[in-house]
Structure formats: structure tokens, C-alpha cells
Scaffold this motif. Sequence first.
Motif, PDB file in Angstrom:
ATOM      1  N   ASP A   1       0.808  -1.215   0.000  1.00 48.50           N
ATOM      2  CA  ASP A   1       0.000   0.000   0.000  1.00 48.50           C
ATOM      3  C   ASP A   1       0.844   1.269   0.000  1.00 48.50           C
ATOM      4  OD1 ASP A   1      -2.835   1.092   0.286  1.00 48.50           O
ATOM      5  OD2 ASP A   1      -1.814   2.089   1.940  1.00 48.50           O
ATOM      6  N   SER A   2       1.908   1.301   0.776  1.00 47.54           N
ATOM      7  CA  SER A   2       2.705   2.525   0.885  1.00 47.54           C
ATOM      8  C   SER A   2       3.450   2.854  -0.406  1.00 47.54           C
ATOM      9  CB  SER A   2       3.700   2.414   2.044  1.00 47.54           C
ATOM     10  OG  SER A   2       4.630   1.369   1.790  1.00 47.54           O
ATOM     11  N   GLN A   3       3.664   1.867  -1.278  1.00 41.65           N
ATOM     12  CA  GLN A   3       4.341   2.124  -2.559  1.00 41.65           C
ATOM     13  C   GLN A   3       3.395   2.666  -3.622  1.00 41.65           C
ATOM     14  OE1 GLN A   3       6.742  -1.949  -2.123  1.00 41.65           O
ATOM     15  NE2 GLN A   3       7.039  -1.020  -4.133  1.00 41.65           N
ATOM     16  N   ILE A   4       2.104   2.527  -3.384  1.00 38.89           N
ATOM     17  CA  ILE A   4       1.117   3.048  -4.333  1.00 38.89           C
ATOM     18  C   ILE A   4       0.857   4.499  -3.950  1.00 38.89           C
ATOM     19  CG2 ILE A   4      -1.194   2.783  -5.286  1.00 38.89           C
ATOM     20  CD1 ILE A   4      -0.995  -0.199  -4.479  1.00 38.89           C
ATOM     21  N   LEU A   5       1.363   5.417  -4.768  1.00 37.79           N
ATOM     22  CA  LEU A   5       1.378   6.834  -4.419  1.00 37.79           C
ATOM     23  C   LEU A   5       0.038   7.516  -4.642  1.00 37.79           C
ATOM     24  CD1 LEU A   5       4.850   7.791  -5.938  1.00 37.79           C
ATOM     25  CD2 LEU A   5       4.315   6.985  -3.624  1.00 37.79           C
ATOM     26  N   GLY A   6      -0.868   6.866  -5.337  1.00 34.41           N
ATOM     27  CA  GLY A   6      -2.164   7.463  -5.597  1.00 34.41           C
ATOM     28  C   GLY A   6      -2.699   7.028  -6.937  1.00 34.41           C
ATOM     29  N   GLY A   7      -3.466   7.894  -7.584  1.00 32.80           N
ATOM     30  CA  GLY A   7      -4.059   7.543  -8.866  1.00 32.80           C
ATOM     31  C   GLY A   7      -4.556   8.763  -9.597  1.00 32.80           C
ATOM     32  N   LEU A   8      -4.818   8.573 -10.898  1.00 32.53           N
ATOM     33  CA  LEU A   8      -5.359   9.628 -11.743  1.00 32.53           C
ATOM     34  C   LEU A   8      -6.455   9.051 -12.627  1.00 32.53           C
ATOM     35  CD1 LEU A   8      -2.009  10.213 -11.587  1.00 32.53           C
ATOM     36  CD2 LEU A   8      -2.711  12.186 -12.931  1.00 32.53           C
ATOM     37  N   PHE A   9      -7.540   9.798 -12.751  1.00 30.43           N
ATOM     38  CA  PHE A   9      -8.564   9.478 -13.735  1.00 30.43           C
ATOM     39  C   PHE A   9      -8.095  10.041 -15.072  1.00 30.43           C
ATOM     40  CE2 PHE A   9     -12.479  10.183 -16.083  1.00 30.43           C
ATOM     41  CZ  PHE A   9     -13.140   8.981 -15.883  1.00 30.43           C
ATOM     42  N   ALA A  10      -8.181   9.259 -16.150  1.00 27.24           N
ATOM     43  CA  ALA A  10      -7.561   9.637 -17.422  1.00 27.24           C
ATOM     44  C   ALA A  10      -8.592   9.794 -18.533  1.00 27.24           C
ATOM     45  CB  ALA A  10      -6.527   8.598 -17.833  1.00 27.24           C
ATOM     46  N   VAL A  11      -8.467  10.888 -19.289  1.00 26.88           N
ATOM     47  CA  VAL A  11      -9.285  11.123 -20.481  1.00 26.88           C
ATOM     48  C   VAL A  11      -8.404  10.945 -21.704  1.00 26.88           C
ATOM     49  CG1 VAL A  11     -10.656  12.804 -21.766  1.00 26.88           C
ATOM     50  CG2 VAL A  11     -10.767  12.757 -19.257  1.00 26.88           C
ATOM     51  N   TRP A  12      -8.772   9.991 -22.574  1.00 27.99           N
ATOM     52  CA  TRP A  12      -8.035   9.738 -23.807  1.00 27.99           C
ATOM     53  C   TRP A  12      -8.952   9.996 -24.984  1.00 27.99           C
ATOM     54  CZ3 TRP A  12      -3.034   9.527 -23.330  1.00 27.99           C
ATOM     55  CH2 TRP A  12      -2.493   9.099 -22.118  1.00 27.99           C
ATOM     56  N   CYS A  13      -8.417  10.634 -26.029  1.00 28.18           N
ATOM     57  CA  CYS A  13      -9.250  11.137 -27.124  1.00 28.18           C
ATOM     58  C   CYS A  13      -8.957  10.396 -28.421  1.00 28.18           C
ATOM     59  CB  CYS A  13      -9.044  12.642 -27.268  1.00 28.18           C
ATOM     60  SG  CYS A  13      -9.401  13.539 -25.743  1.00 28.18           S
ATOM     61  N   ASP A  14      -9.015   9.063 -28.359  1.00 22.99           N
ATOM     62  CA  ASP A  14      -8.708   8.245 -29.531  1.00 22.99           C
ATOM     63  C   ASP A  14      -9.593   8.600 -30.722  1.00 22.99           C
ATOM     64  OD1 ASP A  14      -7.486   7.056 -27.263  1.00 22.99           O
ATOM     65  OD2 ASP A  14      -7.307   5.165 -28.338  1.00 22.99           O
ATOM     66  N   LEU A  15     -10.876   8.818 -30.480  1.00 18.25           N
ATOM     67  CA  LEU A  15     -11.803   9.265 -31.521  1.00 18.25           C
ATOM     68  C   LEU A  15     -12.277  10.651 -31.098  1.00 18.25           C
ATOM     69  CD1 LEU A  15     -13.732   5.908 -32.081  1.00 18.25           C
ATOM     70  CD2 LEU A  15     -11.848   6.844 -33.429  1.00 18.25           C
ATOM     71  N   ALA A  16     -11.472  11.640 -31.447  1.00 16.49           N
ATOM     72  CA  ALA A  16     -11.619  12.976 -30.883  1.00 16.49           C
ATOM     73  C   ALA A  16     -12.985  13.587 -31.130  1.00 16.49           C
ATOM     74  CB  ALA A  16     -10.534  13.890 -31.441  1.00 16.49           C
ATOM     75  N   GLY A  17     -13.618  13.273 -32.255  1.00 21.91           N
ATOM     76  CA  GLY A  17     -14.900  13.873 -32.576  1.00 21.91           C
ATOM     77  C   GLY A  17     -16.088  13.206 -31.923  1.00 21.91           C
ATOM     78  N   ALA A  18     -15.851  12.163 -31.155  1.00 21.77           N
ATOM     79  CA  ALA A  18     -16.959  11.422 -30.563  1.00 21.77           C
ATOM     80  C   ALA A  18     -17.727  12.248 -29.540  1.00 21.77           C
ATOM     81  CB  ALA A  18     -16.454  10.131 -29.924  1.00 21.77           C
ATOM     82  N   GLN A  19     -17.063  13.190 -28.871  1.00 19.48           N
ATOM     83  CA  GLN A  19     -17.725  14.035 -27.890  1.00 19.48           C
ATOM     84  C   GLN A  19     -17.184  15.454 -27.996  1.00 19.48           C
ATOM     85  OE1 GLN A  19     -17.373  12.398 -23.908  1.00 19.48           O
ATOM     86  NE2 GLN A  19     -19.077  10.999 -24.237  1.00 19.48           N
ATOM     87  N   THR A  20     -18.042  16.406 -27.678  1.00 19.48           N
ATOM     88  CA  THR A  20     -17.611  17.795 -27.585  1.00 19.48           C
ATOM     89  C   THR A  20     -16.925  18.022 -26.240  1.00 19.48           C
ATOM     90  OG1 THR A  20     -19.661  18.538 -26.538  1.00 19.48           O
ATOM     91  CG2 THR A  20     -19.600  18.496 -28.960  1.00 19.48           C
ATOM     92  N   GLN A  21     -16.305  19.186 -26.085  1.00 20.76           N
ATOM     93  CA  GLN A  21     -15.702  19.518 -24.799  1.00 20.76           C
ATOM     94  C   GLN A  21     -16.746  19.494 -23.684  1.00 20.76           C
ATOM     95  OE1 GLN A  21     -11.939  22.397 -25.253  1.00 20.76           O
ATOM     96  NE2 GLN A  21     -13.824  23.405 -25.869  1.00 20.76           N
ATOM     97  N   ALA A  22     -17.931  20.030 -23.962  1.00 18.24           N
ATOM     98  CA  ALA A  22     -18.983  20.049 -22.953  1.00 18.24           C
ATOM     99  C   ALA A  22     -19.422  18.641 -22.575  1.00 18.24           C
ATOM    100  CB  ALA A  22     -20.179  20.859 -23.455  1.00 18.24           C
TER     101      ALA A  22
END
Length: 543
Positions: free
Chosen positions: A484-505
Motif C-alpha cells: 500500500d505505501s508504494q502506491i502513491l495514488g491515482g489519476l482518472f484519465a481522459v483519452w481522445c482516440d476518436l476525438a470527434g466522438a464528444q464535444t468539450q462540454a
Amino acid sequence: MRYSIWGSHTGPALLAAVVASVTVAACSGGSSQGASGTVSAPSSTVGAPPTPTPPPETGPSPTPTPTRTYPLSSAPLTVPAVASHEPARGPGWRPAPSAGVVVAKGSERLADEGRLLAGELRIPYRGVAAVRSGDVELALGGKGAAESYTLTTRDNRVRITGPDEAGVFYGTRTLKQSVKGSGAMPEGVVNDRPAKPQRGLSLDTARKNFDAGWIEDRIREMGDLKLNQLGLHFSDDQGFRIASDTHPEIVSAEHLTKAEVRRIIALAASRHITVVPEIDSPGHLGAVLRAHPDLQLRNVQGTPREGAIDISKPGAAAIVDDLLREYSALFPGRWFHVGADEYQALTVSDPAASYPQLATAAREKYGARAGVQDLAEGWLNDRAAVVRAAGKTAKAWNDGFFRGGIVHADKNIEVEYWTGKEIGARPPAEYLSEGRPVVNLNDEFLYYVLGEPNDFTYPTGERIYEQWTPRVLRGTTAVPERYDSQILGGLFAVWCDLAGAQTQAQVADGIRMPLTATAQKLWDERAPTMSWERFRALAAEVR
């Protein structure tokens, strides 16, 4: 007593108790006291025995004086929840016209936090001043852990203290949310600290250009969720999205100016968020290679590999290191992400046969036993050394750390673990057993991939809230608690493989609750007992 978001919560209530009684007695010595409070002589006849004083008339009891009594307070309802709350009896604190935000003497560095909070609560900021009834006071001090704070509500005052500015800032977020949700801050003492030191959002701006205003809105949202790290993946095959002075030829038409980046960094700093740049290499360099096709990796038949740079060529390291140094100067934070994932030369059955130039370069640099894998691992170490010389800690994706070979990744590079689907996949425990620090970006839970290609599905806040913890690094199985102490945390990730699939909103709306749930589990990794529906409603109330 320990409280959390999961218990039954009621606000302070006024309980009136009647405690008055009235006793009326005659005065001794043959005198009586009238209702006016004056003393009068008894009526008597000279030489005759005194006339007995009649008993006082019995009348209605006076109206009793009420006494206000308060029940024990409950913990403030916030997202993420506070770690602990010591209840007390009292009315709590509410913003009032006479209230203000002040900073304790010697804590002048908290002026920005004070001004921000005062504006949010719509009360004046008075700077370094004596605290008055109704005030909120901010102060540095104490020996708690980094980012911890104590919030005390007593005698119509709130005092927020912490060992660092970030902790005090998080205390102001707790106060802001409690007032927004219920109108008040409950009486008592909050002692709070995060479970993990790295908590954040990773954003792919290379495949989809996000404008500066949109990113700034996410920073404000992250600050209120007590998240502290924003990753910017601004270089990939589809685009290079920040202006460059050293290599302007690689920059995409849609990009952030350096002035916009500095503005983003300044806003992030005011919310105690570090912005972490990423230039991924030796793969994912298509935007750079379009301007420098001579550096493209080609196999023995001369076929180019998309996004891959030929690491046997001296010019490859030169251009990447130019960029690492340039953006290390632009971004003042502690970390720089150097990528290292999905290098196409290592996805074929026989890398040495397919890319003989890489095999030759490996032997020349590392000896007769070295192979293409060793050359790639050496590339990672060399890029990490460049950012280390600029004062940064290097991060890299887990599939750039290889099993076996004669060259091994530097132990100080932080592993960002995202997948176990690559060729030669290594389970998370292998990295941990080597003593490596790891950050969780589990693609099963934390990857929001636009268009849902390659069997990805949009993650839900409910699933993160109910099933994920920082120890669930791959799939749905947690690694042993000893790591547990070696796991520094986490991040939620947004990847835009198909960039037009969603707008910024649409992206902002889609990630809102998954990011909220991630923030909760990074601040307090215990299994919640509050239902998801109640948590979702609470998030809407306090944010």
C-alpha cells in the motif's frame, strides 16, 4: 469519535428546557414584602396582641426563562468526506454580515486562500487582523502530515490550521462545501488528511485540442475535490498542442500558447495542483516525425512504423531532449512524464530481425548480449536523466519497464500503471516487489476513451465508488496490502482516440461523477456505506 459521509446526519436543533421556578415567602419579624419590593409596617392596636400575618395569596407562576440546549453535532457533509470529526454542542457557524476572513500573524502566505474563501462565502477579507466573533481565521502551524488540516468551530468562530498551505486550502474547501450544502459549519473539530499523496486527472490534449478556458474550469473543479495533479499529454501522433520555441515546425495549428499555459499553471498553483507535462517517446511521436521524416523508424523492408522514432539515430535523442529541456523550463512542477509505452519495434515477434539497426546499436552501446529491449530501456533512462538534470522526477508508463534483459529502468522513475494487455505483460506485483513507486491509472476503471474503441467502455462513477481502490491496479483484483505505501495514488484519465466522438462540454459532463468518485476513493480508500445514489445527490448539493 469518528464520522464520515456514511452515518446518519442531522443539523443542530434547538431544544428548549424550562428551568425556572418561583418561590414566594413572607418576611420574618412581622413584616411583608409587597409586589413593589417595598417593606410596610404591620397593622396593630396598642396594648392588644399582634394580629397574625395572613399567608400570601397564591397566584399564577411567572413566565419561565427558556434555556437553549444543542444536541451533539454531526460531521459536515462534503465530497470527499472528512476523515474524522469530534462532535460538540453548539449552533455551529454561518456567514453573517459582520463576519470576515482573517489570516493569523505569521501566516501571511495564506492571503490567496483567504481572499478566495471570502469571495466564495461573500464576506469581507480583512487580512492579518485580530479575530472577532463570526470570523474565519486561517493559520499555518502544527506537526501534521503534508496536506492535513484541523478545522475548529466554536464560539461563533471557525479556525483552520495546517502545516502547509495546501492543508489549509483543503480546510477552506470543507468549509465552503458544508456552507453550500447546509448553510452552516457544524460545531466541533475536523481532523482531516488524504489517504494518498497523488490524486488527479490526466488529460489527452494531443488528440483533441481542449481550449484554455475548458482546462481552467477543470482545475477549479479539481480544487474543490481536493485533487492535486493535472497531467497534460500534449504530444502524440495526432498533434503537438503547446507552442515551441526550439521546434516550432512540429506544433499543430490548434494549440495552447505559452501565455495560456502559464495562466493555466498559475491557476493550478492557486488550487495547489501541480501540472505535469508529458512528451511520450520513443513511440507516439507522429506529430514530431511529420516534420522530421528522416527520424521515422522503418523495418528491414523500409516500411515505416507509425509514431515510432528510430532510437539508433543520434538525431532522435537530440530533438526529444530539446523538447524535454524546453518544457521543463515552462512547467515549474516536480514531475515530467517521459512516456515509454507502446514502442512499435517491440511489438513484433523478432525485433532484432525486423529492425537490425536497433539490434546493432544495442550491442554497440551495451555489449554483445544486449538486444532491442535493452536499447529501449536505455532510452527511457537517458530521457529520465535529462528531466532529472532539470530538477524533475520522471514518470513513465508501466509497459516501458521490461522483464529480464541487461539494462533495467532506473528505480527512481515512477511507474504509472495503466494496463496488463501489452506483449509480455507484467502483473502489478512485479513492479512493486522491485520496490518501485506506482501510480494507479487502471484502464479497467479509470480510462475515459472517447468513442469507446478497442473494447473500452465509458467508466461510471458508481463502479469506481463501489469497486475500485488504489490497490486495484489491474483488472478488478487488489494487490496485497503490504504494497500500500508504494502506491502513491491515482489519476482518472481522459483519452481522445476518436476525438470527434464528444464535444468539450460532453467530456466535462461525462467525467464529472467518475472524477468525483475517484477523488473520494483517493482521499479515503475505505469501502463506503453511503449508497451511490445518496453520494451522487450529495455531490450535487455541495459542489
